[in-house]
Design an enzyme around this catalytic site. Structure first.
Site, PDB file in Angstrom:
ATOM      1  N   ARG A 125      42.582 -20.379  28.755  1.00  0.00           N
ATOM      2  CA  ARG A 125      43.854 -19.971  29.358  1.00  0.00           C
ATOM      3  C   ARG A 125      43.695 -19.981  30.870  1.00  0.00           C
ATOM      4  O   ARG A 125      42.670 -19.559  31.401  1.00  0.00           O
ATOM      5  CB  ARG A 125      44.289 -18.575  28.878  1.00  0.00           C
ATOM      6  CG  ARG A 125      44.723 -18.494  27.425  1.00  0.00           C
ATOM      7  CD  ARG A 125      46.007 -19.297  27.170  1.00  0.00           C
ATOM      8  NE  ARG A 125      46.469 -19.187  25.795  1.00  0.00           N
ATOM      9  CZ  ARG A 125      46.104 -19.982  24.804  1.00  0.00           C
ATOM     10  NH1 ARG A 125      45.216 -20.949  25.041  1.00  0.00           N
ATOM     11  NH2 ARG A 125      46.600 -19.827  23.588  1.00  0.00           N
TER      12      ARG A 125
ATOM     13  N   GLU B 160      52.927 -23.068  33.243  1.00  0.00           N
ATOM     14  CA  GLU B 160      53.040 -24.306  32.473  1.00  0.00           C
ATOM     15  C   GLU B 160      54.497 -24.543  32.095  1.00  0.00           C
ATOM     16  O   GLU B 160      55.178 -23.596  31.700  1.00  0.00           O
ATOM     17  CB  GLU B 160      52.165 -24.227  31.222  1.00  0.00           C
ATOM     18  CG  GLU B 160      50.678 -24.089  31.537  1.00  0.00           C
ATOM     19  CD  GLU B 160      49.808 -24.022  30.291  1.00  0.00           C
ATOM     20  OE1 GLU B 160      50.353 -24.162  29.168  1.00  0.00           O
ATOM     21  OE2 GLU B 160      48.589 -23.826  30.426  1.00  0.00           O
TER      22      GLU B 160
ATOM     23  N   HIS C 262      47.765 -29.216  28.869  1.00  0.00           N
ATOM     24  CA  HIS C 262      47.565 -28.276  27.763  1.00  0.00           C
ATOM     25  C   HIS C 262      47.663 -29.001  26.415  1.00  0.00           C
ATOM     26  O   HIS C 262      48.533 -28.707  25.590  1.00  0.00           O
ATOM     27  CB  HIS C 262      48.559 -27.119  27.817  1.00  0.00           C
ATOM     28  CG  HIS C 262      48.063 -25.912  27.062  1.00  0.00           C
ATOM     29  ND1 HIS C 262      48.492 -24.634  27.335  1.00  0.00           N
ATOM     30  CD2 HIS C 262      47.162 -25.772  26.053  1.00  0.00           C
ATOM     31  CE1 HIS C 262      47.885 -23.781  26.524  1.00  0.00           C
ATOM     32  NE2 HIS C 262      47.081 -24.457  25.736  1.00  0.00           N
TER      33      HIS C 262
END
Length: 321
Positions: free
Chosen positions: A240, A269, A288
């Site tokens: 993360r 994000e 991601h």
């Protein structure tokens, strides 16, 4: 839920527009209608307008934040299904107070560690720059780094960290690890040497981050930790974004105090346009995609269908709240 009440079911965060074709959603036809939403997350007001008419919402990982303020404004919502069995973006307590059930799914245990190792290899062999140079007419831009005999430091030796350690050992790397709960005995079970935090940063040629994000781990990779690293060391983060102090990492990369970073996760994000991670020449950034595989998505969506049918039948499964 009454079997006579048709459900309005939203599958949100379908950014790649793939949910509808990866699994057969027709199993839900007897209980309701499925709508696929492809928009990026938005502010609370927009999300309320977008989601307020749905009885069931299927969310992908932590792309959309379901905090108390949002949940309180979704009067129709009775079931929230998330991919995976954890989702820090959902206020589980608030959902419970509002009578909203929260269910999860299984996941592909190999997707994230495989991406981690792909990033380690791409970063240390400078694959992005070399490949781009070749396409533009160039040839051999620099020198890569051999992994054999070097040290991989693992910050968080959980399920993913242990798999990454095995990959490193297959490449002939020494593996060391630290986290606040790790013991020397548990590390040894995976053939990993337990070290203290300072040693982890000082000895790692590649540092790979695999902690769960919590208030305890937030910002744990700070300026002082980065300052202990070797000038030729690399940082890889597929866990993360907020585990690493973003400003401190940008500063270290700009000043070349470490050799580079490979990042799949970020504080915000999608990553904003113009962000330094998009332009720094010693950063390999991916959007991601640690869990973004055909196998992961197929499992996520098939379990979501199972969760909805079980809940509708009054026999809910994989409940988180």
């Amino acid at each position: 839920m009454s079997p006579l009440s048709p459900l309005r079911i939203a599958v949100i965060d379908d950014w790649q527009s793939v949910a509808g074709r990866l699994v057969d959603w027709s199993a839900l036809a007897p209980v309701g209608e499925v709508i696929f939403l492809h928009e990026f997350p938005a502010d609370t007001a927009v999300l309320i307008e977008r989601l307020r008419s749905y009885d069931v919402i299927c969310a992908m990982r932590e792309r959309t934040r379901f905090d108390r303020a949002l949940l309180m404004q979704l009067p129709q919502l009775k079931l929230l299904v998330t991919s995976g069995m954890k989702n820090a973006a959902i206020d589980i307590a608030a959902a419970g107070e509002l009578g909203i059930s929260v269910a999860g799914t299984g996941g592909d245990p190999y997707a994230a560690p495989e991406l981690t190792w792909a990033l380690v290899m791409a970063l240390t062999r400078n694959l992005l720059a070399e490949g781009n140079a070749l396409k533009s007419g160039g040839w051999q831009q620099g020198l890569g780094v051999s992994l054999h005999g070097r040290t991989l430091g693992i910050l968080g030796l959980g399920k993913i960290g242990r798999k990454v350690a095995r990959y490193a050992q297959a490449f002939g790397m020494e593996t060391i690890a630290w986290s606040e709960n790790l013991t020397a005995e548990r590390a040894a079970e995976s053939g990993v040497i337990y070290v203290d935090k300072q040693t982890l940063f000082a000895q790692s040629d590649v540092l790979s981050v695999h902690l769960v994000l919590s208030e305890r781990s937030r910002g744990i990779v700070d300026a002082a930790s980065l300052a202990r690293m070797k000038p030729g060391a690399y940082v890889v983060n597929t866990a993360r974004g907020p585990i690493i102090d973003e400003a401190a990492l940008i500063d270290a990369l700009r000043k070349k105090r470490i050799a580079g970073a490979a990042l799949d996760v970020f504080d915000q994000e999608p990553l904003p346009a113009g962000h330094p991670f998009r332009t720094l020449d010693n950063v390999l950034a991916t959007p991601h995609i640690g869990y973004v595989t055909r196998e992961s998505y197929s499992l996520f969506f098939s379990h979501m269908i199972e969760d909805i049918l079980a809940w509708h039948a009054g026999r809910p499964i994989r409940l988180l709240a």
